[in-house]
Design a protein around this motif. Sequence first.
Motif, PDB file in Angstrom:
ATOM      1  N   VAL A  14      -7.646  12.069   5.341  1.00 36.36           N
ATOM      2  CA  VAL A  14      -6.256  12.793   4.718  1.00 36.36           C
ATOM      3  C   VAL A  14      -5.267  12.432   5.820  1.00 36.36           C
ATOM      4  O   VAL A  14      -4.140  11.923   5.345  1.00 36.36           O
ATOM      5  CB  VAL A  14      -6.548  14.159   4.495  1.00 36.36           C
ATOM      6  CG1 VAL A  14      -5.338  14.794   4.130  1.00 36.36           C
ATOM      7  CG2 VAL A  14      -7.535  14.279   3.403  1.00 36.36           C
ATOM      8  N   ASP A  15      -5.360  12.344   6.910  1.00 42.69           N
ATOM      9  CA  ASP A  15      -4.431  12.111   7.896  1.00 42.69           C
ATOM     10  C   ASP A  15      -3.960  10.791   7.916  1.00 42.69           C
ATOM     11  O   ASP A  15      -2.850  10.199   7.958  1.00 42.69           O
ATOM     12  CB  ASP A  15      -5.006  12.604   9.417  1.00 42.69           C
ATOM     13  CG  ASP A  15      -5.111  13.956   9.958  1.00 42.69           C
ATOM     14  OD1 ASP A  15      -4.561  14.829   8.857  1.00 42.69           O
ATOM     15  OD2 ASP A  15      -5.755  14.417  10.617  1.00 42.69           O
ATOM     16  N   GLU A  16      -4.993   9.722   7.717  1.00 45.19           N
ATOM     17  CA  GLU A  16      -4.720   8.422   7.645  1.00 45.19           C
ATOM     18  C   GLU A  16      -3.945   8.151   6.395  1.00 45.19           C
ATOM     19  O   GLU A  16      -3.026   7.539   6.193  1.00 45.19           O
ATOM     20  CB  GLU A  16      -5.774   7.722   7.768  1.00 45.19           C
ATOM     21  CG  GLU A  16      -5.583   6.072   7.458  1.00 45.19           C
ATOM     22  CD  GLU A  16      -4.875   5.345   8.446  1.00 45.19           C
ATOM     23  OE1 GLU A  16      -4.107   4.464   8.440  1.00 45.19           O
ATOM     24  OE2 GLU A  16      -4.425   5.911   9.760  1.00 45.19           O
ATOM     25  N   PHE A  17      -4.090   8.734   5.296  1.00 42.47           N
ATOM     26  CA  PHE A  17      -3.760   8.509   3.888  1.00 42.47           C
ATOM     27  C   PHE A  17      -2.096   9.278   4.197  1.00 42.47           C
ATOM     28  O   PHE A  17      -1.239   8.407   3.473  1.00 42.47           O
ATOM     29  CB  PHE A  17      -4.426   9.208   2.589  1.00 42.47           C
ATOM     30  CG  PHE A  17      -3.732   8.712   1.418  1.00 42.47           C
ATOM     31  CD1 PHE A  17      -3.806   7.682   0.965  1.00 42.47           C
ATOM     32  CD2 PHE A  17      -3.046   9.932   0.945  1.00 42.47           C
ATOM     33  CE1 PHE A  17      -3.116   7.584  -0.416  1.00 42.47           C
ATOM     34  CE2 PHE A  17      -2.622   9.851  -0.394  1.00 42.47           C
ATOM     35  CZ  PHE A  17      -2.675   8.484  -0.700  1.00 42.47           C
ATOM     36  N   GLN A  18      -2.197  10.432   4.502  1.00 42.81           N
ATOM     37  CA  GLN A  18      -0.883  11.044   4.940  1.00 42.81           C
ATOM     38  C   GLN A  18       0.136  10.059   5.632  1.00 42.81           C
ATOM     39  O   GLN A  18       1.434  10.058   5.328  1.00 42.81           O
ATOM     40  CB  GLN A  18      -0.981  12.279   5.316  1.00 42.81           C
ATOM     41  CG  GLN A  18       0.122  13.255   5.709  1.00 42.81           C
ATOM     42  CD  GLN A  18       0.005  14.427   6.265  1.00 42.81           C
ATOM     43  OE1 GLN A  18      -1.307  14.763   6.808  1.00 42.81           O
ATOM     44  NE2 GLN A  18       0.942  15.275   6.452  1.00 42.81           N
ATOM     45  N   ARG A  19      -0.399   9.407   6.639  1.00 45.78           N
ATOM     46  CA  ARG A  19       0.428   8.326   7.580  1.00 45.78           C
ATOM     47  C   ARG A  19       0.754   7.331   6.687  1.00 45.78           C
ATOM     48  O   ARG A  19       1.998   6.972   6.764  1.00 45.78           O
ATOM     49  CB  ARG A  19      -0.285   7.921   8.638  1.00 45.78           C
ATOM     50  CG  ARG A  19       0.542   7.240   9.855  1.00 45.78           C
ATOM     51  CD  ARG A  19      -0.427   6.661  10.805  1.00 45.78           C
ATOM     52  NE  ARG A  19      -1.474   5.685  10.402  1.00 45.78           N
ATOM     53  CZ  ARG A  19      -1.001   4.693  10.150  1.00 45.78           C
ATOM     54  NH1 ARG A  19       0.165   4.175   9.852  1.00 45.78           N
ATOM     55  NH2 ARG A  19      -1.921   3.736   9.473  1.00 45.78           N
ATOM     56  N   GLN A  20      -0.085   6.789   5.820  1.00 43.90           N
ATOM     57  CA  GLN A  20       0.482   5.458   5.120  1.00 43.90           C
ATOM     58  C   GLN A  20       1.302   5.855   4.017  1.00 43.90           C
ATOM     59  O   GLN A  20       2.449   5.359   3.824  1.00 43.90           O
ATOM     60  CB  GLN A  20      -0.843   4.964   4.549  1.00 43.90           C
ATOM     61  CG  GLN A  20      -1.843   4.379   5.537  1.00 43.90           C
ATOM     62  CD  GLN A  20      -3.239   3.594   4.728  1.00 43.90           C
ATOM     63  OE1 GLN A  20      -3.214   4.153   3.523  1.00 43.90           O
ATOM     64  NE2 GLN A  20      -3.919   3.189   5.671  1.00 43.90           N
ATOM     65  N   VAL A  21       1.201   7.219   3.562  1.00 44.99           N
ATOM     66  CA  VAL A  21       2.105   7.501   2.207  1.00 44.99           C
ATOM     67  C   VAL A  21       3.561   7.838   3.042  1.00 44.99           C
ATOM     68  O   VAL A  21       4.504   7.530   2.364  1.00 44.99           O
ATOM     69  CB  VAL A  21       1.533   8.685   1.710  1.00 44.99           C
ATOM     70  CG1 VAL A  21       2.748   9.434   0.851  1.00 44.99           C
ATOM     71  CG2 VAL A  21       0.419   8.550   0.933  1.00 44.99           C
ATOM     72  N   ALA A  22       3.392   8.516   4.303  1.00 46.46           N
ATOM     73  CA  ALA A  22       4.862   8.786   4.825  1.00 46.46           C
ATOM     74  C   ALA A  22       5.436   7.516   5.151  1.00 46.46           C
ATOM     75  O   ALA A  22       6.603   7.416   5.056  1.00 46.46           O
ATOM     76  CB  ALA A  22       4.513   9.734   6.018  1.00 46.46           C
ATOM     77  N   GLN A  23       4.683   6.471   5.875  1.00 46.61           N
ATOM     78  CA  GLN A  23       5.334   5.305   6.298  1.00 46.61           C
ATOM     79  C   GLN A  23       5.929   4.452   5.020  1.00 46.61           C
ATOM     80  O   GLN A  23       7.042   4.283   4.859  1.00 46.61           O
ATOM     81  CB  GLN A  23       4.441   4.387   6.873  1.00 46.61           C
ATOM     82  CG  GLN A  23       4.793   3.050   7.566  1.00 46.61           C
ATOM     83  CD  GLN A  23       3.927   2.172   7.966  1.00 46.61           C
ATOM     84  OE1 GLN A  23       2.612   2.658   8.374  1.00 46.61           O
ATOM     85  NE2 GLN A  23       4.321   1.034   8.663  1.00 46.61           N
ATOM     86  N   SER A  24       5.059   4.225   3.976  1.00 45.85           N
ATOM     87  CA  SER A  24       5.563   3.828   2.676  1.00 45.85           C
ATOM     88  C   SER A  24       6.771   4.669   1.763  1.00 45.85           C
ATOM     89  O   SER A  24       7.848   3.907   1.501  1.00 45.85           O
ATOM     90  CB  SER A  24       4.520   3.534   1.735  1.00 45.85           C
ATOM     91  OG  SER A  24       3.557   2.937   1.954  1.00 45.85           O
ATOM     92  N   PHE A  25       6.689   5.820   1.974  1.00 48.80           N
ATOM     93  CA  PHE A  25       7.827   6.835   1.567  1.00 48.80           C
ATOM     94  C   PHE A  25       9.078   6.344   2.435  1.00 48.80           C
ATOM     95  O   PHE A  25      10.163   6.549   2.052  1.00 48.80           O
ATOM     96  CB  PHE A  25       7.444   8.094   1.551  1.00 48.80           C
ATOM     97  CG  PHE A  25       8.300   9.022   0.864  1.00 48.80           C
ATOM     98  CD1 PHE A  25       8.512   8.802  -0.678  1.00 48.80           C
ATOM     99  CD2 PHE A  25       9.317   9.977   1.429  1.00 48.80           C
ATOM    100  CE1 PHE A  25       9.259  10.035  -1.162  1.00 48.80           C
ATOM    101  CE2 PHE A  25      10.170  10.611   1.072  1.00 48.80           C
ATOM    102  CZ  PHE A  25      10.289  10.539  -0.404  1.00 48.80           C
ATOM    103  N   GLU A  26       8.793   6.529   3.772  1.00 45.44           N
ATOM    104  CA  GLU A  26       9.885   6.254   4.762  1.00 45.44           C
ATOM    105  C   GLU A  26      10.605   4.905   4.366  1.00 45.44           C
ATOM    106  O   GLU A  26      11.853   4.953   4.252  1.00 45.44           O
ATOM    107  CB  GLU A  26       9.745   6.143   6.214  1.00 45.44           C
ATOM    108  CG  GLU A  26      10.579   6.438   7.160  1.00 45.44           C
ATOM    109  CD  GLU A  26      10.053   6.322   8.593  1.00 45.44           C
ATOM    110  OE1 GLU A  26      10.981   6.075   9.404  1.00 45.44           O
ATOM    111  OE2 GLU A  26       8.914   6.632   8.726  1.00 45.44           O
TER     112      GLU A  26
END
Length: 176
Positions: A24-36
């Motif tokens: 979940v943390d890795e996915f959250q990081r990837q989503v945050a990066q893409s969203f950013e």
Amino acid sequence: MLTPLDIHQKEFRKGAWGYKTEEVDEFQRQVAQSFEELYKENILLKEQVARCEENLLRYRHLEETLNNTLVLAQKTADEQRASAEREAELRLKEARLQAEQIVAAAWAKQQEMERQYEHMRNQFRQFRVQFRAMLLSQLETVKGEDWEEMANMDEPFADARPWSPAAVSTGEGQAG
């Protein structure tokens, strides 16, 4: 709207049968990066759209100004052309009138000169006739009897005294 920071700071509650935290943390990081990245790109695109809209508004204003200028220039050119045509017509009329006046004056001068010529010719003819008549009269006088008698005289003034200036001043040379 969510921001990339909202995604990074989101924490999930853990349940007994929940997801693996690392995934979940890795996915959250990837989503945050893409969203950013999408968020930054969206901001850049909005700024570009705003600049394009400003430019479009400026270009539309410039286009309107240019159209107005072009219309005004066309109107001015049309007015100048019409004014030049009117002035050319006026000058042409004036030139024609002046030419007609010159021709009329020349015609009148010619008529006057012809009249004077005829008058002088008539005067010359009259003079010639009068002069001829006078000469014929004089010729007749010379041919007349008085002239014949004078031609036959020996000395018509034989008894006259000689003339002198002294005799004139004293009165002696006068016939008395």
